[in-house]
Structure formats: C-alpha cells, structure tokens
Design an enzyme around this catalytic site. Structure first.
Site, PDB file in Angstrom:
ATOM      1  N   GLU A 158     -14.009  19.069  36.548  1.00 48.04           N
ATOM      2  CA  GLU A 158     -12.729  18.457  36.186  1.00 48.04           C
ATOM      3  C   GLU A 158     -11.709  18.623  37.299  1.00 48.04           C
ATOM      4  OE1 GLU A 158     -11.340  19.819  32.364  1.00 48.04           O
ATOM      5  OE2 GLU A 158     -12.928  18.731  31.311  1.00 48.04           O
ATOM      6  N   GLU A 214     -18.842  16.044  29.165  1.00 49.87           N
ATOM      7  CA  GLU A 214     -18.263  17.124  28.349  1.00 49.87           C
ATOM      8  C   GLU A 214     -17.263  16.527  27.368  1.00 49.87           C
ATOM      9  OE1 GLU A 214     -16.610  20.671  30.407  1.00 49.87           O
ATOM     10  OE2 GLU A 214     -14.983  20.555  28.950  1.00 49.87           O
TER      11      GLU A 214
HETATM   12  C1  IDC Z   1     -12.768  26.672  28.307  1.00 47.14           C
HETATM   13  C2  IDC Z   1     -13.561  27.592  27.411  1.00 47.14           C
HETATM   14  C3  IDC Z   1     -12.850  28.891  27.247  1.00 47.14           C
HETATM   15  C4  IDC Z   1     -12.536  29.461  28.623  1.00 47.14           C
HETATM   16  C5  IDC Z   1     -11.774  28.441  29.474  1.00 47.14           C
HETATM   17  C6  IDC Z   1     -11.541  28.893  30.887  1.00 47.14           C
HETATM   18  O1  IDC Z   1     -13.801  26.937  26.192  1.00 47.14           O
HETATM   19  O2  IDC Z   1     -13.630  29.797  26.517  1.00 47.14           O
HETATM   20  O3  IDC Z   1     -11.743  30.605  28.484  1.00 47.14           O
HETATM   21  O4  IDC Z   1     -12.522  27.245  29.544  1.00 47.14           O
HETATM   22  O5  IDC Z   1     -12.745  29.081  31.549  1.00 47.14           O
HETATM   23  C7  IDC Z   1     -12.364  21.835  29.759  1.00 47.14           C
HETATM   24  C8  IDC Z   1     -13.164  22.595  30.739  1.00 47.14           C
HETATM   25  C9  IDC Z   1     -13.824  23.786  30.088  1.00 47.14           C
HETATM   26  C10 IDC Z   1     -12.904  24.424  29.072  1.00 47.14           C
HETATM   27  C11 IDC Z   1     -12.667  23.432  27.950  1.00 47.14           C
HETATM   28  C12 IDC Z   1     -11.807  23.961  26.809  1.00 47.14           C
HETATM   29  O6  IDC Z   1     -14.133  21.810  31.387  1.00 47.14           O
HETATM   30  O7  IDC Z   1     -14.167  24.696  31.094  1.00 47.14           O
HETATM   31  O8  IDC Z   1     -13.559  25.537  28.540  1.00 47.14           O
HETATM   32  N1  IDC Z   1     -12.079  22.230  28.525  1.00 47.14           N
HETATM   33  O9  IDC Z   1     -10.539  24.317  27.281  1.00 47.14           O
HETATM   34  N2  IDC Z   1     -11.770  20.689  29.960  1.00 47.14           N
HETATM   35  C13 IDC Z   1     -11.073  20.348  28.878  1.00 47.14           C
HETATM   36  C14 IDC Z   1     -11.257  21.331  27.931  1.00 47.14           C
END
Ligand code: IDC
Length: 491
Positions: free
Chosen positions: A317, A409
C-alpha cells in the site's frame, strides 16, 4: 517458469519450416573448407488483447558458433518487443535484433537454445518473418557441411516434428486438467485485457485469504490450517504477507525470504495460488525499500521460477507518494522479477493505500494516462467495507473497464482492521467482485485480536481450523463466500 512449456493458446509453430528441412537434412555433400551455416527457428506466442509472450527456439545447423545475433521482422507496425530474457533485444521499426548473452552464445552443430520476450501489439499480432542467425536466413537447412556433430543432435522438439508436416502454422490447445485443485485446473495464469486468464485463455476469479504479518502469526499458517483453507474453505489462493518494516524483512532478509518460500511450498502442495506480498506500509513511499525489493524479488523469483502458481505483489500500500513515484518503482522492480521468472503475473500497488488514488483525492485516470510500462501486470485495489462504500465501488466498477484489477487485500470491517463487521457493505463488495470477476484475498487468515481476523483470538494454538466454531463473524461470512463452487472454464 518455462515460457515455452506453458504457452498454450495460439501456439503457432512456424518453425515447422525449420523442422521440415531439419528432418530432411540427411547428407549435404562436403564442398570446401568454407564454414557451414544454417539455422532453424520455432516461434510460439501466447497472445491477449494488446499483449503477448513469445518464445523463440533457435537451432544452429551450421558449424559451432560462440555468439549469435538473431534478426526477424514483425509484419504489423504495432508490434513491439517489451521486456525480454535470455538475449539482449533492440528494435528499429519492424526489425528486431536479439543478441546472445554470456551463457547461451555457444551453440554446437545441432544445438538449440530458447529465448523469449513480452510484447505489445495494436491491430494484429502475426508471427514474425525473416528469421536470420548471424546474417544467414533460417530456412531449416545448412549450406556447406558442418564439420562437427551430426545434425541428429538437434533438439528433440525440432527433430520430433514430422518431416512431412506442412510448413504452415499449427495450433494446439492445452489438455484437460488431471487434478481438481485450482492450480491443476487453471495452470499458469496471465493477464488478458482487463482480466486474469487461465491456461485456457478464459477469465477467472481467484478467491482466498491473506495471512497476517508472517513475523507475528505463524501459529495460523500450519499444515492443518492450510489444509482447512484448501479443503474446508475451498479457497484458491493464499497471500503471504511479508512486512518489510515492523520487525519484518529488513531485520532478517535471509530468514524472511526462506519463510516465504516455505509458505509458497505449502500452498503449492495444496494446489493453491500463492501471492508473495512485499508488505510495505510505513513508510508509504515504496522507493524507500527499492534496494530491498530488488534483492528480495531476485531471490524469490529465481527460487520459484519453475512454479506455475506464484503471483508477485511488489508493494502492498503506497501512501503519501505520487503515482509517478510508484510507477518508477514498479518499472525498476518488475524487470528484476521478469529476468528470473518471465511469465508470472505481477501486482502493482496504487496510490492512497492501493485505492487507485481515491483516498488521496485522485482516481484511476492517473494510471490510465500513465500506465506502468510492462505487460502481464494488474493494479491492486484495497478496501475495508465499513470505511469504503458506494463512492469507492463506483470507482472500482469504472476502473475495471480500463485496467486489470486485483483486490489483493480487503477487510469486512473498518480500515483500522478492527471495529464493526459490516455485513451489508461487505455483501455489496463481494457481489460486485463476483460480477466483475475480480480476484480477492481477505485480511486476515489469523487469530489476531481484531475483528478483521477470521479466527477468534488465540484459537490457532488449539489446532482446529475447520468449521465455524473457531471463526469470528468476518471469518464465517468470508468462508461462506469463498466456499461456493468455482466453475473454472476449461475450454
Ligand atoms: C494492520 C493489522 C494490525 C497491525 C497494523 C500495523 O490488522 O494488526 O497492527 O496493520 O501493522 C491495511 C494494511 C494492513 C493493515 C490493515 C488494517 O495493508 O497491514 O493491517 N490495513 O489496518 N490497509 C488498510 C487496512
């Protein structure tokens, strides 16, 4: 992956010309000390709207050579060579030159080598003509008498072609699958127009799950859990989410590379496609990790080159960064992958947390106007159903008519990965993805203590992964959507 082996639709064997004469080549009277020359060429192209992958087989029928230059001509002015492998390519107008590289210049009498490239076309994509090797037309016969090995040492593919075959194009289609797993049925995938196509050149949708960060939730990626993903969930796909920061790849490149390869093997053993996700998140500019990306992808692409189930996602992302910077990153990383694994589909992250720019106030037109200069790629679109609703769906629908898209995702919850499970918006999203045949992976196949996790917190240690008792609301919902029949087209 070996392109020739997997080129199926539109398999054009113009090399019948060469094979014909090769088979007929019995004795050419010795004439003089003059060097014998001659060559046979086969050409196969796997073509889709606007793009193709070509494989060229070269057989030297003359005296041994230590380097070569192959030239040929495209019949249509819109045909262009893009990224190539096993040769250095240049093109002037319709004329293409491919020069041997360090490891394949030496060709004894009857010896063959294979080269290939990805190309683009506009109005039509006929096979090239006028193949010449070191200035000698490849007619399939030699002039002069080769002074070394007998021509029977020619490659099996050339010599096995019937000598009586007419020197015209022939077409073969892939055989029916022998297994029932997603990979057994669909084989090597490629991008066709705006779709993801299988080995029968038919659009398909892959449905599956994304791991959480592999630095954190290995208890949810076990033989048992992946058996459940393949057999109970009936998923097609596992996304292997390798964070680069947050105690990820940057802390132990060799260890994380090897972990990723192990998960690829576990997916392969179950007939699942595997997305290798270079999970950049913070910082948002993928160029921050450019050198790491090149090192990582050179390694995993070489290691998995013979697999037909691997998809490479080069930046999860991108955020806080322009599309031009992302494109620049992609155009440096993709050639590294292609050099090792030429025919794999590559996923490119988009601006604004892979929202096609929408979350940054932009939209897909910046990509349409300035696409990544590469073929066989798809752009990623991510959404979290409770946060991203109708306005994002409108963009996705519109963008899907112009760009190949992959939802590598998504969450059924808010963009934080937590909050309420939004069944109505999730249903609207899934219906739309099904209708557009857009492939997806749900965040996450883990038991993280957050509502986006499929498994209830802490349950992975219990070792039960089938059924719904171990699942959160999101897990129950997504499993239900994924487990419906695939009906992949095979003809
Ligand atoms: C989130 C995880 C969370 C973690 C955070 C940071 O769910 O447990 O603490 O990342 O690493 C994304 C990202 C993805 C995120 C997810 C939810 O690709 O890494 O995971 N998210 O926030 N993009 C939109 C949402």
């Amino acid at each position: 992956m070996k392109p020739l082996k997997r080129l199926r639709p539109q398999y054009v064997a113009i090399g019948a010309v060469g094979a014909l004469a090769l088979g007929a080549l019995v004795v050419v009277p010795a004439v003089s000390a003059q060097a014998a020359t001659g060559c046979a060429v086969t050409y196969a192209a796997n073509s889709w709207t606007g793009g193709f992958t070509a494989s060229v087989g070269i057989t030297n029928l003359g005296d041994p050579i230590s380097s070569w230059t192959l030239t040929f001509t495209f019949p249509d002015a819109g045909q262009k060579v893009g990224q190539g492998w096993s040769a250095d390519y240049s093109q002037t107008g319709a004329a293409v030159t491919a020069t041997s590289v360090s490891y394949n210049g030496t060709l004894g009498t009857g010896a063959s080598t294979n080269i290939g490239f990805n190309g683009t076309w506009t109005s039509s994509n006929p096979s090239p003509t006028a193949f010449s090797l070191n200035g000698v037309a490849c007619t399939g016969s030699a002039t002069g008498s080769p002074s070394s090995a007998a021509p029977t040492s020619a490659s099996p593919s050339a010599s096995s072609t019937s000598p009586s075959a007419a020197p015209s194009a022939s077409v073969s289609t892939p055989p029916q699958p022998t297994g029932t797993t997603p990979v057994a049925i669909n084989g090597q995938l490629h991008v066709c127009g705006t779709n993801l196509c299988n080995q029968y050149n038919k659009p398909i949708q892959l449905r599956g799950m994304s791991s959480h960060g592999i630095q954190w939730f290995s208890q949810c990626l076990t033989d048992n859990s992946l058996d459940a993903l393949a057999n109970d969930w009936k998923a097609d796909l596992l996304r292997i989410s390798m964070y680069v920061q947050e105690k990820g790849y940057e802390t132990d490149p060799a260890g994380f590379t090897s972990k990723v390869n192990t998960y690829v093997d576990m997916a392969t053993a179950r007939g699942l496609y595997a997305i290798i996700d270079f999970h950049t998140l913070t910082p948002g500019d993928p160029n921050y990790n450019l050198d790491r990306a090149k090192t990582f992808f050179a390694s995993v692409a070489a290691r998995n080159a013979s697999n037909n189930n691997v998809i490479y996602e080069i930046a999860n992302e991108p955020n806080g960064v322009s599309w031009e910077s992302i494109k620049n990153y992609a155009e440096q990383v993709i050639p590294v992958i292609r050099a090792a694994d030429p025919d794999a589909v590559v996923l490119v992250g988009t601006r604004g947390w892979s929202s096609l720019g929408v979350s940054d106030g932009s939209n897909e037109t910046e990509i349409v106007n300035s696409p990544v200069n590469a073929t066989n790629i798809m752009y990623t679109f991510h959404f979290y159903a409770a946060t991203h609703q109708d306005s994002y769906r409108t963009v996705l629908s519109r963008a899907a008519t112009k760009l190949p898209l992959f939802v590598s995702e998504f969450g059924t919850v808010t963009a934080t990965g937590g909050g309420t499970f939004d069944q109505a918006s999730s249903t609207a999203w899934m219906d739309l993805l099904d209708q557009l045949k857009i492939s997806y992976a749900n965040w996450t196949f883990s038991d993280a203590d957050e509502s986006s996790a499929a498994f209830k917190s802490g349950t992975c240690y219990g070792g039960t992964f089938t059924g719904t008792s171990v699942l959160n609301e999101s897990g129950v919902f997504v499993r239900n959507r994924i487990m419906t029949a695939d009906n992949f087209p095979t003809s």
